[in-house]
Enzyme design. Structure first.
Site, PDB file in Angstrom:
ATOM      1  N   ASP A 246     -86.716  76.175  50.056  1.00 33.17           N
ATOM      2  CA  ASP A 246     -86.833  74.853  50.664  1.00 33.17           C
ATOM      3  C   ASP A 246     -88.212  74.650  51.277  1.00 33.17           C
ATOM      4  O   ASP A 246     -88.544  73.551  51.729  1.00 33.17           O
ATOM      5  CB  ASP A 246     -85.723  74.595  51.681  1.00 33.17           C
ATOM      6  CG  ASP A 246     -85.718  75.588  52.836  1.00 33.17           C
ATOM      7  OD1 ASP A 246     -86.543  76.518  52.852  1.00 33.17           O
ATOM      8  OD2 ASP A 246     -84.858  75.437  53.731  1.00 33.17           O
ATOM      9  N   SER A 247     -89.041  75.699  51.236  1.00 28.70           N
ATOM     10  CA  SER A 247     -90.454  75.556  51.603  1.00 28.70           C
ATOM     11  C   SER A 247     -91.154  74.528  50.732  1.00 28.70           C
ATOM     12  O   SER A 247     -92.251  74.063  51.064  1.00 28.70           O
ATOM     13  CB  SER A 247     -91.166  76.904  51.496  1.00 28.70           C
ATOM     14  OG  SER A 247     -90.883  77.536  50.255  1.00 28.70           O
TER      15      SER A 247
ATOM     16  N   ASP B 238     -82.438  77.948  47.519  1.00 23.48           N
ATOM     17  CA  ASP B 238     -82.131  77.732  48.928  1.00 23.48           C
ATOM     18  C   ASP B 238     -81.147  76.587  49.098  1.00 23.48           C
ATOM     19  O   ASP B 238     -81.275  75.532  48.456  1.00 23.48           O
ATOM     20  CB  ASP B 238     -83.411  77.373  49.700  1.00 23.48           C
ATOM     21  CG  ASP B 238     -84.071  78.588  50.324  1.00 23.48           C
ATOM     22  OD1 ASP B 238     -83.429  79.650  50.412  1.00 23.48           O
ATOM     23  OD2 ASP B 238     -85.236  78.462  50.735  1.00 23.48           O
TER      24      ASP B 238
ATOM     25  N   LYS C  42     -79.280  80.994  48.510  1.00 23.98           N
ATOM     26  CA  LYS C  42     -79.696  81.648  49.749  1.00 23.98           C
ATOM     27  C   LYS C  42     -79.411  80.700  50.915  1.00 23.98           C
ATOM     28  O   LYS C  42     -79.635  79.487  50.793  1.00 23.98           O
ATOM     29  CB  LYS C  42     -81.187  82.008  49.740  1.00 23.98           C
ATOM     30  CG  LYS C  42     -81.645  82.713  51.036  1.00 23.98           C
ATOM     31  CD  LYS C  42     -83.041  83.285  50.898  1.00 23.98           C
ATOM     32  CE  LYS C  42     -84.132  82.254  50.968  1.00 23.98           C
ATOM     33  NZ  LYS C  42     -84.213  81.569  52.299  1.00 23.98           N
TER      34      LYS C  42
ATOM     35  N   GLU D 129     -79.540  80.526  55.468  1.00 24.61           N
ATOM     36  CA  GLU D 129     -80.083  81.128  56.682  1.00 24.61           C
ATOM     37  C   GLU D 129     -79.001  81.342  57.722  1.00 24.61           C
ATOM     38  O   GLU D 129     -78.047  80.558  57.817  1.00 24.61           O
ATOM     39  CB  GLU D 129     -81.185  80.231  57.258  1.00 24.61           C
ATOM     40  CG  GLU D 129     -82.381  80.046  56.342  1.00 24.61           C
ATOM     41  CD  GLU D 129     -83.462  79.158  56.939  1.00 24.61           C
ATOM     42  OE1 GLU D 129     -84.450  78.889  56.240  1.00 24.61           O
ATOM     43  OE2 GLU D 129     -83.322  78.741  58.121  1.00 24.61           O
TER      44      GLU D 129
ATOM     45  N   GLU E 126     -87.425  87.904  57.872  1.00 27.35           N
ATOM     46  CA  GLU E 126     -88.672  87.159  58.069  1.00 27.35           C
ATOM     47  C   GLU E 126     -89.193  87.330  59.482  1.00 27.35           C
ATOM     48  O   GLU E 126     -88.461  87.154  60.457  1.00 27.35           O
ATOM     49  CB  GLU E 126     -88.476  85.665  57.768  1.00 27.35           C
ATOM     50  CG  GLU E 126     -89.775  84.872  57.934  1.00 27.35           C
ATOM     51  CD  GLU E 126     -89.716  83.477  57.363  1.00 27.35           C
ATOM     52  OE1 GLU E 126     -90.719  82.735  57.519  1.00 27.35           O
ATOM     53  OE2 GLU E 126     -88.692  83.105  56.768  1.00 27.35           O
TER      54      GLU E 126
END
Length: 278
Positions: A49-50, A88, A118, A120, A186
């Site tokens: 999602d970056s 993501d 993925k 978070e 991270e």
């Protein structure tokens, strides 16, 4: 002569089996051309999602939508042959409930063809990870600095120092126990990342963590130096393509303004050349 057998894409079970072995090579990709470049060299290609910040100029990842992830996921899968693609789940697509997470994870996988997602979060996402994996959705977890929680974390700070150490360890244990096949660490201090990598039965993938992790991931645009003014401590520049591109674009602009481009070899003549008579 028979055709060579088709290349089998890497699957989550293959990544899990790499625990403690040759380090996993992981990079992001958001487009088909970049996917084709990184695929032969990587074990994992992440549609992160970056992309909201890297490609769309957003101030954070929080504005990324499911539609954006699907669009870029489809593009990356078109260029993907052997590396495992992970997509993501964007902010707001999985936090409400395990059921919401399942619906959106299935949509991402079905509409892109990617074999895994993925998300978070640590202890508070363990129930969701267990719910997904029990229903056939392979999950890569992401703990430590979680960019979607940047507002509650107080910015892009290192996680796991002093009092936070126990929390990050508990997060790692929770996602592993819930069935994640790998976990991204991270911005976690070296010593803590080493401890987690040594203790977990699943692969750890570092970004701003320890070389002792089972693999490493970077944003491809960062390691290629496409941004001239962005230099995080944890990124090693393997090229300076931003400077190279700037020089090339400046040279093109100068040629156009001087009327030296296009030159004769770049334009089409009014008539075709006659073939020589026999």
């Amino acid at each position: 002569m028979s055709a060579p057998p088709p290349v089998r894409p890497t699957l989550p079970t293959d990544i899990l089996a790499r625990k403690g072995g040759v380090p996993l090579v992981c990079l992001t990709a958001y487009t088909t051309p970049v996917s084709r470049l990184v695929d032969p060299h990587c074990d994992v290609v992440l549609v992160g999602d970056s992309l909201g910040m890297v490609l769309h100029g957003l101030p954070s990842t929080l504005g990324v939508t499911m539609e954006m992830m699907i669009l870029h996921g489809q593009a990356v899968m078109r260029g993907n042959t052997s590396a495992m693609c992970v997509i993501d789940m964007p902010f707001g697509s999985y936090e409400e409930s395990p059921q919401q997470a399942f619906r959106n994870a299935v949509r991402l996988m079905a509409e892109t063809g990617a074999p895994s997602v993925k998300l978070e979060g640590g202890q508070h996402m363990a129930e969701t990870i267990a719910f997904l994996t029990a229903r056939g959705v392979p999950v890569m977890a992401h703990i430590g600095l979680t960019p979607q929680s940047v507002n509650t974390l107080g910015g892009y700070k290192v996680q796991g120092r002093d009092a936070d150490r126990a929390r990050v360890i508990a997060d790692a244990q929770a996602v592993s126990g819930a069935g994640a096949f790998a976990v991204v660490l991270e911005k976690v201090p070296d010593g803590l990342a080493r401890d987690i990598a040594g203790a977990l039965p699943i692969p750890t993938i570092g970004i701003g963590a320890s070389v002792a992790c089972d693999g490493q991931i970077l944003v491809v645009d960062d390691m290629l130096g496409l941004f001239t003014d962005f230099r995080p401590k944890f990124v090693k520049r393997y090229a300076e393509l931003g400077h190279t591109a700037d020089e090339a674009i400046a040279a093109y602009a100068a040629d156009v303004r001087a009327r030296v481009f296009p030159a004769a070899e770049h334009v089409f003549p009014d008539t075709l050349k006659k073939s020589p008579s026999k």
